[in-house]
Design an enzyme around this catalytic site. Structure first.
Site, PDB file in Angstrom:
ATOM      1  N   ARG A  94       0.844  -1.201   0.000  1.00 45.59           N
ATOM      2  CA  ARG A  94       0.000   0.000   0.000  1.00 45.59           C
ATOM      3  C   ARG A  94       0.875   1.245   0.000  1.00 45.59           C
ATOM      4  O   ARG A  94       1.798   1.351   0.795  1.00 45.59           O
ATOM      5  CB  ARG A  94      -0.935   0.020   1.215  1.00 45.59           C
ATOM      6  CG  ARG A  94      -1.971  -1.084   1.214  1.00 45.59           C
ATOM      7  CD  ARG A  94      -2.847  -1.029   2.450  1.00 45.59           C
ATOM      8  NE  ARG A  94      -3.684  -2.211   2.547  1.00 45.59           N
ATOM      9  CZ  ARG A  94      -4.418  -2.506   3.613  1.00 45.59           C
ATOM     10  NH1 ARG A  94      -4.418  -1.693   4.668  1.00 45.59           N
ATOM     11  NH2 ARG A  94      -5.156  -3.597   3.636  1.00 45.59           N
ATOM     12  N   SER A 187      -7.968  -1.146   1.234  1.00 47.77           N
ATOM     13  CA  SER A 187      -8.906  -1.429   2.314  1.00 47.77           C
ATOM     14  C   SER A 187      -9.690  -0.195   2.740  1.00 47.77           C
ATOM     15  O   SER A 187     -10.361   0.428   1.929  1.00 47.77           O
ATOM     16  CB  SER A 187      -8.170  -2.065   3.498  1.00 47.77           C
ATOM     17  OG  SER A 187      -9.075  -2.508   4.484  1.00 47.77           O
ATOM     18  N   ASP A 352     -16.586  -1.192   4.707  1.00 45.46           N
ATOM     19  CA  ASP A 352     -15.448  -0.339   4.358  1.00 45.46           C
ATOM     20  C   ASP A 352     -15.137  -0.362   2.867  1.00 45.46           C
ATOM     21  O   ASP A 352     -15.932  -0.833   2.060  1.00 45.46           O
ATOM     22  CB  ASP A 352     -14.218  -0.757   5.165  1.00 45.46           C
ATOM     23  CG  ASP A 352     -13.652  -2.097   4.727  1.00 45.46           C
ATOM     24  OD1 ASP A 352     -14.445  -2.960   4.293  1.00 45.46           O
ATOM     25  OD2 ASP A 352     -12.423  -2.292   4.814  1.00 45.46           O
ATOM     26  N   ASP A 354     -13.138  -2.066   0.768  1.00 44.01           N
ATOM     27  CA  ASP A 354     -13.153  -3.298  -0.017  1.00 44.01           C
ATOM     28  C   ASP A 354     -14.159  -4.323   0.481  1.00 44.01           C
ATOM     29  O   ASP A 354     -14.190  -5.449  -0.006  1.00 44.01           O
ATOM     30  CB  ASP A 354     -11.758  -3.913  -0.066  1.00 44.01           C
ATOM     31  CG  ASP A 354     -11.240  -4.350   1.300  1.00 44.01           C
ATOM     32  OD1 ASP A 354     -11.630  -3.737   2.312  1.00 44.01           O
ATOM     33  OD2 ASP A 354     -10.438  -5.295   1.363  1.00 44.01           O
ATOM     34  N   ASP A 356     -14.610  -5.852   3.492  1.00 46.15           N
ATOM     35  CA  ASP A 356     -14.313  -6.930   4.432  1.00 46.15           C
ATOM     36  C   ASP A 356     -14.530  -6.548   5.894  1.00 46.15           C
ATOM     37  O   ASP A 356     -14.457  -7.399   6.770  1.00 46.15           O
ATOM     38  CB  ASP A 356     -12.894  -7.479   4.223  1.00 46.15           C
ATOM     39  CG  ASP A 356     -11.798  -6.456   4.488  1.00 46.15           C
ATOM     40  OD1 ASP A 356     -12.120  -5.279   4.748  1.00 46.15           O
ATOM     41  OD2 ASP A 356     -10.609  -6.841   4.419  1.00 46.15           O
ATOM     42  N   THR A 420      -2.631 -10.306  14.878  1.00 44.38           N
ATOM     43  CA  THR A 420      -3.466  -9.577  13.932  1.00 44.38           C
ATOM     44  C   THR A 420      -3.080  -9.977  12.513  1.00 44.38           C
ATOM     45  O   THR A 420      -1.909  -9.998  12.165  1.00 44.38           O
ATOM     46  CB  THR A 420      -3.292  -8.062  14.122  1.00 44.38           C
ATOM     47  OG1 THR A 420      -3.728  -7.708  15.441  1.00 44.38           O
ATOM     48  CG2 THR A 420      -4.091  -7.288  13.097  1.00 44.38           C
ATOM     49  N   SER A 441     -10.727  -4.774  14.998  1.00 42.11           N
ATOM     50  CA  SER A 441     -10.654  -3.746  13.958  1.00 42.11           C
ATOM     51  C   SER A 441     -11.803  -3.883  12.961  1.00 42.11           C
ATOM     52  O   SER A 441     -11.619  -3.649  11.767  1.00 42.11           O
ATOM     53  CB  SER A 441      -9.304  -3.814  13.249  1.00 42.11           C
ATOM     54  OG  SER A 441      -9.043  -5.118  12.772  1.00 42.11           O
ATOM     55  N   LYS A 452     -12.079 -11.862   5.962  1.00 38.58           N
ATOM     56  CA  LYS A 452     -13.175 -11.309   6.748  1.00 38.58           C
ATOM     57  C   LYS A 452     -14.220 -10.769   5.788  1.00 38.58           C
ATOM     58  O   LYS A 452     -13.918 -10.471   4.638  1.00 38.58           O
ATOM     59  CB  LYS A 452     -12.673 -10.256   7.722  1.00 38.58           C
ATOM     60  CG  LYS A 452     -11.764  -9.174   7.162  1.00 38.58           C
ATOM     61  CD  LYS A 452     -11.256  -8.296   8.305  1.00 38.58           C
ATOM     62  CE  LYS A 452     -10.268  -7.246   7.810  1.00 38.58           C
ATOM     63  NZ  LYS A 452      -8.904  -7.771   7.683  1.00 38.58           N
TER      64      LYS A 452
END
EC number: 5.4.2.2
Length: 629
Positions: A94, A187, A352, A354, A356, A420, A441, A452
């Protein structure tokens, strides 16, 4: 420029000639270009071919109509050189979009990926491509397709207009038995010319590539010398259908159908439809102008009969409507304001960039992600058909509150605490050890895919409510979100929980703070007093995967106290600028009479302790968090 050529034979496509049309999705070489693949002598466009053909009209085939085809394609080797800053994690790469638009930046990474994979993972194989609709996705799609063809990929399945949510990519990979897939997304980070873009690769199970691959990708970005590119025209992504060039094909697919079919298999749509079609039940879904806007109307309105005006910000936009597509109390304020009105809906949710992540709200009631996954797990067997035989196991990320632990204990289910990162859940799922899992999160999911899934979580909550409400007659009081949560707390106790995010901190100061905390941990002893709290242990969380034996270390500094309270510190590098310092504070309260206390009041002593111990202001200069969850 030197080049190598490869020829692929194919059966000539006999069809009615209708002329093949292509609409370039990036500027021509005379304009400001996105990549030297465009601005150099090679423009990634096939030479004119008199045998180009087109078939028009609908097709009953699942793969759609054949749009165009050609007898052969040329593969060219473009010289390149390493570019700094392409360190890849399990969330991919990213950066600011302007970085990806630099000469060969994206192309180098894509080629480095192919150089990192075993040949059998992509040669003549099928790969999936899609993203969240953010700025630069369409241009990036064309680059990825041409490099995939240049490396011998057999077929690309790409979502129409380049759209596929992250959960949908995982679902398509699994359903179509693809060898993997590219996800174009940053994301929950903002999109647009001045903001973020990202790319990651998922394996054949539908889960993100493991560190063994992402480390190889990074290594190959440091030594890359050539990019293999097929000289084919830009693919028209606006229409469902198949385009063929030699042995390579691109199938533009409906981004909704495979995912919708999976949701219909997991949930009882008739049960949910009975809830959403009630005149006395209010529902709102905020797509935040992100990818779930493409899914919300087909699923919630067309199939489940929610009112059309129950979808807000439902049109996916390249810049997310100038918003920050992160479903929390700060960035989804429009939804929060509606839900906290006296006449607000009974149930509200947001997803959000994307698709997930998710946030769940009742009327004047916020459900923490940690409570949400625990409540879904506690109710899954009776409310969701997919779990009729009961969950196989439960898991949470380490910073997530211990609410889920208590559900696993009561239901006598295997339980796992992992670092995580969704990949840790995926390994457990593939081994048949895990069904339902979540992260604080705003990530919740199950083994129906290996990512997710925001819409899945919303449908799970609607299923729980529908199961409780199905026998209620008009005029009778309905079971509310608050009722479900309060019942859960009465049974399991309440884990007061909050997360403080300090975004875009100077990396140097943030890293020094974490090193300072590690020094404290190294010297700590059980029984030490921290104000009114007694230390049980302090560590830097480490995890050994029970499936593959891999070890993940330095996953978060923890201070765990004898009453079950916890303070956790982590750095997140998922933004494209600076570092985000995250502080997690948790306190367990079994006394029902104290469950109605505001979380920020209940844990204020721990918050003050967390800030004092870390010397956050001294190291970062920050006095207030950017986001409180």
């Amino acid at each position: 420029m030197s080049s190598t050529y490869a020829r692929f034979d194919t059966v000539f496509l006999l069809s009615r000639f209708a002329g093949a049309k292509y609409s370039p999705l990036w500027p021509s070489s005379s304009s400001s270009s996105h990549s030297s693949l465009l601005s150099s002598g090679i423009h990634l466009r096939a030479k004119p071919n008199s045998r180009l053909r087109s078939v028009t009209g609908a097709s009953s085939s699942s793969s759609g109509p054949i749009i165009a085809g050609s007898e052969s394609i040329e593969i060219k080797s473009l010289p390149t050189k390493p570019i700094e800053g392409q360190k890849t994690g399990t969330s991919g790469l990213r950066k600011k979009v302007k970085v990806f638009m630099q000469d060969n930046y994206l192309a180098n990474w894509i080629q480095a990926l192919f150089n990192s994979l075993p040949l059998e993972d992509y040669k003549d194989a099928t790969l999936v491509l899609g993203g969240d609709g953010r700025y630069f996705n369409k241009e990036a799609s064309q680059i990825i397709i041409k490099i995939a063809a240049g490396n011998g990929v057999g077929k690309i399945l790409v979502g129409q207009e380049g759209i596929l949510s992250t959960p949908a990519v995982s679902a398509v990979i699994r359903k179509r038995k693809a060898n993997g897939g590219f996800i174009m997304s940053a994301s929950h980070n903002p999109g647009g010319p001045e903001y973020d873009w990202g790319i990651k690769f998922n394996y054949s199970s539908g889960q993100p590539a493991p560190e063994s691959i992402t480390d190889k990708i990074y290594g190959n970005t440091l030594s890359i010398s050539e990019i293999k590119v097929a000289e084919i025209p830009d693919i028209d992504l606006s229409h469902v259908g198949v385009t063929k060039y030699g042995n390579f094909s691109v199938e533009v697919i409906d981004p909704i159908s495979d995912y919708l079919e999976l949701m219909e298999d997991v949930f009882d749509f008739d049960l949910i439809r009975g809830l959403l079609s009630r005149s006395d039940f209010g529902f709102m879904f905020d797509a935040m102008h992100a990818v779930t806007g493409a899914y919300a109307k087909p699923i919630f309105v067309d199939n489940l009969e929610a009112k059309p005006d129950s979808i807000s910000n439902g049109v996916p936009l390249e810049d997310f409507g100038h918003g920050h597509p992160d479903p929390n109390l700060t960035y989804a304020k429009d939804l929060v304001d509606v839900m906290y009105r006296d006449d607000g809906p009974d149930f509200g949710a947001a997803s959000d960039g994307d698709g997930d992540r998710n946030m769940v709200l009742g009327n004047k009631f916020f459900v923490t992600p940690s409570d949400s996954v625990a409540i879904i797990a506690a109710n899954a067997q009776e409310a969701i058909p997919y779990f009729r035989a009961g969950p196989k196991g439960l898991a949470r990320s380490m910073p997530t509150s211990g609410a889920l632990d208590r559900v696993a204990e009561k239901l006598k289910l295997p339980f796992f605490e992992v670092p995580t990162g969704w990949k840790f859940f995926g390994n457990l799922m593939d081994a048949g050890k895990l069904s339902i899992c979540g992260e604080e999160s705003f990530g919740t999911g199950s083994d129906h895919i290996r990512e997710k899934d925001g819409i899945w979580a919303v449908l799970a909550w609607l299923s729980i409510l529908a199961h409780r409400i199905k026998d209620k007659k008009p005029g009778e009081k309905l079971v509310s979100v608050a009722d479900v949560v309060n019942e859960y707390w009465a049974t399991y106790g309440r884990n007061f929980f909050s997360r403080y995010d300090y975004e875009e901190c100077e990396s140097e100061g943030a890293n020094k703070m974490i090193e300072y905390l590690r020094d404290i941990v190294a010297k700590s002893k059980a029984g030490e007093n921290y104000g009114n709290y007694v230390l049980q242990f302090a560590d830097d969380f480490s995890y050994k995967d029970p499936v593959d034996g891999s070890v993940a270390s330095k996953q978060g500094v923890r201070f765990v106290f004898t009453d079950g309270s916890r303070i956790i510190y982590r750095l997140s590098g998922n933004g494209s600028a600076g570092a985000t310092v995250r502080i997690y504070i948790e306190q367990f309260e079994p006394d029902v009479s104290k469950h109605d206390v505001d979380a920020q009041i209940a844990i204020k002593p721990l918050i003050d302790l967390a800030l004092s111990v870390s010397k956050l202001k001294e190291f970062t200069g920050r006095e207030k968090p950017t986001v409180i969850t």
